[in-house]
Design an enzyme around this catalytic site. Structure first.
Site, mmCIF file in Angstrom:
data_model
loop_
_atom_site.group_PDB
_atom_site.id
_atom_site.type_symbol
_atom_site.label_atom_id
_atom_site.label_comp_id
_atom_site.label_asym_id
_atom_site.label_seq_id
_atom_site.Cartn_x
_atom_site.Cartn_y
_atom_site.Cartn_z
ATOM 1 N N HIS A 160 0.882 -1.175 0.000
ATOM 2 C CA HIS A 160 0.000 0.000 0.000
ATOM 3 C C HIS A 160 0.916 1.220 0.000
ATOM 4 O O HIS A 160 2.017 1.173 0.547
ATOM 5 C CB HIS A 160 -0.845 -0.071 1.282
ATOM 6 C CG HIS A 160 -1.904 0.983 1.411
ATOM 7 N ND1 HIS A 160 -1.622 2.275 1.761
ATOM 8 C CD2 HIS A 160 -3.253 0.920 1.276
ATOM 9 C CE1 HIS A 160 -2.741 2.973 1.834
ATOM 10 N NE2 HIS A 160 -3.757 2.174 1.541
ATOM 11 N N ASP B 253 3.333 -4.228 7.789
ATOM 12 C CA ASP B 253 2.106 -3.444 7.659
ATOM 13 C C ASP B 253 0.953 -4.417 7.886
ATOM 14 O O ASP B 253 0.589 -5.199 7.014
ATOM 15 C CB ASP B 253 2.036 -2.809 6.262
ATOM 16 C CG ASP B 253 0.706 -2.100 6.045
ATOM 17 O OD1 ASP B 253 -0.173 -2.142 6.922
ATOM 18 O OD2 ASP B 253 0.547 -1.495 4.964
ATOM 19 N N GLN C 89 -4.342 -5.029 7.288
ATOM 20 C CA GLN C 89 -5.412 -5.944 6.873
ATOM 21 C C GLN C 89 -5.369 -7.277 7.620
ATOM 22 O O GLN C 89 -6.215 -8.138 7.369
ATOM 23 C CB GLN C 89 -5.322 -6.214 5.359
ATOM 24 C CG GLN C 89 -5.484 -4.980 4.491
ATOM 25 C CD GLN C 89 -6.906 -4.419 4.486
ATOM 26 O OE1 GLN C 89 -7.851 -5.045 4.981
ATOM 27 N NE2 GLN C 89 -7.065 -3.229 3.940
ATOM 28 N N LYS D 205 -10.225 -0.199 10.597
ATOM 29 C CA LYS D 205 -10.480 -1.422 9.829
ATOM 30 C C LYS D 205 -10.808 -2.592 10.754
ATOM 31 O O LYS D 205 -11.140 -3.678 10.303
ATOM 32 C CB LYS D 205 -9.261 -1.776 8.969
ATOM 33 C CG LYS D 205 -8.969 -0.751 7.879
ATOM 34 C CD LYS D 205 -7.821 -1.203 7.005
ATOM 35 C CE LYS D 205 -7.157 -0.090 6.232
ATOM 36 N NZ LYS D 205 -7.939 0.461 5.146
ATOM 37 N N CYS E 153 -4.854 2.503 -3.532
ATOM 38 C CA CYS E 153 -3.574 2.973 -2.945
ATOM 39 C C CYS E 153 -2.458 1.962 -3.167
ATOM 40 O O CYS E 153 -1.591 1.778 -2.299
ATOM 41 C CB CYS E 153 -3.709 3.286 -1.452
ATOM 42 S SG CYS E 153 -4.826 4.629 -1.122
HETATM 43 C C1 LIG Z 1 -2.448 -2.685 3.556
HETATM 44 C C2 LIG Z 1 -2.762 -1.295 4.021
HETATM 45 N N1 LIG Z 1 -1.789 -0.558 4.545
HETATM 46 C C3 LIG Z 1 -2.007 0.682 5.007
HETATM 47 C C4 LIG Z 1 -3.259 1.247 4.923
HETATM 48 C C5 LIG Z 1 -3.454 2.640 5.431
HETATM 49 O O1 LIG Z 1 -4.375 2.674 6.479
HETATM 50 P P1 LIG Z 1 -4.722 4.090 7.120
HETATM 51 O O2 LIG Z 1 -5.243 4.940 5.996
HETATM 52 O O3 LIG Z 1 -5.765 3.799 8.135
HETATM 53 O O4 LIG Z 1 -3.476 4.640 7.671
HETATM 54 C C6 LIG Z 1 -4.303 0.528 4.351
HETATM 55 C C7 LIG Z 1 -5.634 1.123 4.180
HETATM 56 O O5 LIG Z 1 -6.328 0.855 3.218
HETATM 57 C C8 LIG Z 1 -4.048 -0.791 3.899
HETATM 58 O O6 LIG Z 1 -5.015 -1.537 3.357
#
Ligand SMILES: Cc1ncc(COP(=O)(O)O)c(C=O)c1O
Length: 416
Positions: A130, A208, A211, A234, A373
């Site tokens: 992401h 990260d 998910q 999430k 993203c």
């Molecule tokens: C794999 C992953 N990393 C990071 C993020 C970023 O999350 P946040 O916008 O809550 O910081 C997301 C959000 O869609 C994600 O799916």
């Protein structure tokens, strides 16, 4: 529902769904919410916990010496304890509240990255990151003349781990960062193995977990990582709160990221001394109600049982893949059902994903369309964008049926 009385039974998603006010709200068409990877819905328990804070103990934390301020502080720190326990942290002191995963990763990039990395060092990421786990490293790389390297993906949307030994071979890599479960492909990555190789090469490992924490049992010790970022919204919690877990010795050695109130022990005009962990990294008034709401989300997820939540996601994804294969011209992205979590992205021949999502919206079906993203991942897959359906504990098979019916309708609409 208690985990103890439901440990072996499968999740009763219909009963779970009733505990989410958004699904009880009157609307012209029932809501078929298939966008939980973007953000999850919130159960009554979370909303009530936040209401209780505002309605009965609203006060700033770590400051007041009156009763409700102490109660607010206790509720906030109690949420931290529950969250730390949920991810297998050895101590709540290793758990920093941040506003989301993005802020958690930026904290590492600024506080750890800028104190540890120098010109000539390298960072290994994956092609399926992401942007939250890519852009902060690009900024750092440009500033410090650090090289970014990438683990490629295979044709089936898994990490090509055969490439990792070569990427690590020259001993210049200081950090390996990888997404635990891809927000596009749903791929569950072998983090423990990547961490093992990273450590053998003298690098730190960042995960990260945006998910994974919301959907499956996680244990930072078993994963063997050093930094672990996740986001509250999430995982049935509110927006504006997330977390960074890191090994205590790393956090102790890191300089603060932001300066201000609360992160200090002593301030003089000539300089300051930092607070202890975890408060050294929590400058200013924190999102107190949100942290308390996240604590309630953790309790709620635990009451469902994370194994059962994950099994439910996987059952739905298997069903969705089977049904989606019936749709002519549809291409599924990512690996087989046994290798993924509750996320499924696809393209439909000749119809832009935004048009797909618009037709589906007419039927009350909410899916995400675009690059999610993850633009470099879409480039590697050779598609500019995709549509994505994603599930959580309240998702039902009839929502998948509505998705499939809507896709057949989209094909008719755009065949004209
Ligand atoms: C794999 C992953 N990393 C990071 C993020 C970023 O999350 P946040 O916008 O809550 O910081 C997301 C959000 O869609 C994600 O799916």
């Amino acid at each position: 529902m208690k985990a103890s009385d439901t440990a072996t039974a499968s999740l009763d998603a219909r009963a779970v769904r009733e505990q989410f006010p958004i699904f009880r709200a009157e609307r012209a068409k029932p809501l078929r919410y298939l966008d939980s990877a973007a953000t999850s819905q919130k159960p009554d328990a979370v909303i009530e916990a936040m209401d209780r804070y505002y309605g009965t103990i609203n006060a700033n934390i770590h400051r007041g010496i009156y009763r409700i301020a102490e109660e607010a502080t206790a509720a906030y720190e109690d949420a931290r304890r529950r969250l730390a326990d949920f991810i297998g942290a050895r101590s709540p002191r290793e758990l920093i509240f941040t506003s989301n995963s993005t802020a958690a990763i930026n904290l590492v990039a600024y506080a750890w990255g800028r104190s540890q990395l120098e010109a000539g060092d390298a960072i290994v990421l994956t092609v399926m990151e992401h942007h939250a786990n890519l852009v902060p490293w690009q900024i750092l790389a440009a500033e410090r003349d650090v090289e970014l390297r990438f683990i490629p993906i295979t044709g089936s949307g898994e990490l090509d781990l055969a490439a990792l030994p070569t990427l690590l071979a020259d001993g210049r890599v200081k950090l390996v960062g990888a997404v635990h479960i891809s927000n596009v492909l749903g791929t569950v990555n072998p983090i423990a193995e990547i961490a093992r190789q990273a450590h053998a090469a003298g690098a730190r490992m960042l995960v990260d977990a945006s998910q994974s924490v919301p959907h499956c049992p996680v244990d930072v010790q078993a994963l063997g990582c050093d930094f672990f970022a996740f986001t509250g919204h999430k995982m049935l919690g509110p927006t504006g709160i997330g977390g960074l877990w890191a090994r205590r010795e790393l956090l102790e050695a890191m300089p603060p990221f932001m300066g201000g109130g609360e992160m200090i022990r002593e301030v003089k005009l000539t300089g300051s001394k930092w607070n202890e962990l975890p408060w050294k990294f929590e400058a200013g008034t924190m999102p107190i109600a949100e942290a308390i709401g996240l604590g309630a989300a953790v309790d709620y997820l635990r009451s469902l049982g994370m194994e059962r939540v994950f099994a439910h996601d996987r059952e739905l994804v298997a069903y969705a893949m089977e049904r989606l294969r019936e749709v002519p011209g549809l291409t599924l992205l990512g690996p087989s059902e046994d290798k993924r979590g509750g996320v499924i992205a696809f393209t439909l021949d000749g119809i832009h994903p935004h048009d797909v999502a618009t037709v589906l919206d007419d039927d009350g079906v909410a899916v995400r369309a675009g690059h999610h993203c993850a633009m470099p991942l879409h480039e590697a897959l050779g598609v500019p964008a995709s549509a994505r359906a994603s599930f959580h504990c309240y998702s039902l098979p009839e929502e998948v049926d509505a998705l499939v019916a809507g896709l057949h309708r989209a094909r008719k609409v755009f065949a004209r």
